[in-house]
Design an enzyme around this catalytic site. Structure first.
Site, PDB file in Angstrom:
ATOM      1  N   HIS A 199     -56.402  40.981 -49.435  1.00 32.27           N
ATOM      2  CA  HIS A 199     -56.694  42.288 -50.043  1.00 32.27           C
ATOM      3  C   HIS A 199     -58.135  42.702 -49.739  1.00 32.27           C
ATOM      4  CE1 HIS A 199     -56.435  45.470 -53.145  1.00 32.27           C
ATOM      5  NE2 HIS A 199     -57.721  45.190 -53.320  1.00 32.27           N
ATOM      6  N   GLU A 200     -59.068  41.800 -50.005  1.00 34.87           N
ATOM      7  CA  GLU A 200     -60.476  42.114 -49.774  1.00 34.87           C
ATOM      8  C   GLU A 200     -60.791  42.223 -48.282  1.00 34.87           C
ATOM      9  OE1 GLU A 200     -62.091  43.120 -52.182  1.00 34.87           O
ATOM     10  OE2 GLU A 200     -60.832  42.350 -53.805  1.00 34.87           O
ATOM     11  N   HIS A 222     -60.294  45.764 -47.236  1.00 32.87           N
ATOM     12  CA  HIS A 222     -61.470  46.589 -47.548  1.00 32.87           C
ATOM     13  C   HIS A 222     -62.598  46.314 -46.564  1.00 32.87           C
ATOM     14  CE1 HIS A 222     -59.795  48.213 -51.178  1.00 32.87           C
ATOM     15  NE2 HIS A 222     -59.799  47.065 -51.842  1.00 32.87           N
TER      16      HIS A 222
END
Length: 350
Positions: A17-18, A21
């Site tokens: 997920h990170e 980003h």
């Protein structure tokens, strides 16, 4: 062992997920100052590519801190060329969406890996036959294998259940018993049962339970892609629907689970084998993607909401409003985490 597997699964999903980003921010020319898996005291840290990479003590989340962007203090801003603050609302939304999208993409590849390995599918083998139900009256017995219904070949229990649920009138069922084929005719009856959200519903049934027999499903390359796509869409739809039902009160708040539930489910999946762990990880990955899209200021969805406001009205939301809503968002998140933990403890206590 189950706790360790749970931590590894959660940490892996949070990392991707990170990473979404991080990759989007770098693509947009934004400096990422910190990439952390977990919160609190940093246990392990190294610096690479102008970013401080960390593993922290509390493995219940993670974050990337971009230059000029700090959720703990929204007033901290930077107007440097490599800052998050100088990007357009659409560029910021691209960075924010990249995290949830990474979770959906990861789920797709996990389902794809499951399909390549041959997913374990529940076979249409009858276990219990409920007395006085249509199957009992038609003479179906334990260990019967349902081969076809109205000429449609049956491979999985799920296929069989759907045909019965969607049926209109009587069904011609072909069964295999002791190596011989037999034909039975019956008409499903509408019965009260519960669905996956624990809601009481009316459904057409014939009164049989599964024997719990599984078989590997061999898939062609095109079927493998279809399986991964369908399962990703199924998981996304299920979680969106469950979330909507929880918000409008169709599903009681006591059904919400927390960290203990995740550990318990991971333990159950581990006992069934690594294929089950991958399936569960894919489901949790989609869950993370969906939850992070909620319009709560502390989440990606909340930041997207602020940037949409700026894009539409050509001005940023006032700093005081952002701070108040961010605090409210953290209160909502911690309340939900507390409720999930409370429900978990209640379940453990019976």
């Amino acid at each position: 062992m189950s706790i360790l597997v749970s931590i590894l699964v959660l940490s892996g999903l949070i990392f991707f997920h990170e990473l979404g980003h991080y990759a989007a921010a770098k693509f947009m020319g934004v400096t990422v100052e910190v990439f952390s898996i977990g919160f609190g005291k940093r246990l392990f840290t190294f610096r690479k590519w102008d970013t401080e990479w960390s593993i922290s003590a509390v493995p219940l989340g993670g974050y990337v801190r971009m230059k000029g962007q700090d959720d703990s203090d929204p007033t901290k801003k930077s107007l440097d060329a490599d800052s998050y603050n100088v990007k357009t609302p659409m560029q910021k939304i691209f960075i924010l969406l990249a995290g949830p999208v990474a979770n959906f993409v990861l789920a797709f590849f996990l389902y794809f890996g499951i399909a390549l390995g041959g997913p374990n599918i529940l076979s249409p083998v009858i276990g219990e036959v409920v007395k006085d139900f249509p199957a009992f009256k038609a003479g179906l017995q334990e260990n019967d294998i349902i081969k076809s219904i109205d000429g449609v070949n049956i491979i999985t229990w799920e296929e069989m259940a759907k045909i019965i649920s969607d049926s209109d009138g009587s069904l011609n069922i072909e069964i295999q018993r002791d190596g011989y084929l037999e034909f039975k005719t019956l008409t499903p009856s509408i019965q009260e049962t519960t669905n996956m959200f624990n809601e009481v519903i009316q459904k057409k049934m014939i009164g049989i339970a599964s024997a719990g027999v599984f078989h590997k499903l061999e898939l062609s390359p095109s079927d493998t892609l279809s399986y991964a796509t369908e399962k990703t869409i199924w998981a996304s739809t299920m979680i969106f629907t469950g979330l909507k039902k929880l918000i409008v009160g169709e599903v009681p708040a006591k059904e919400l689970g927390g960290v203990i539930s995740i550990v318990k489910l991971t333990s159950d999946a581990t006992a069934q084998g690594w294929m089950s762990v991958l399936f569960f990880a894919a489901l949790i990955s989609v869950n993370l993607g969906v939850l992070n899209l909620l319009p709560i200021p502390a989440l990606d969805g909340g930041h997207i909401m602020f940037n949409l406001y700026e894009f539409i009205f050509r001005r940023e939301a006032s700093e005081s409003v952002i701070i108040k809503l961010t605090i409210a968002g953290w209160v909502i998140l911690f309340s939900l985490m507390g409720l999930g933990l409370f429900n978990d403890i209640n379940r453990l206590m019976g």
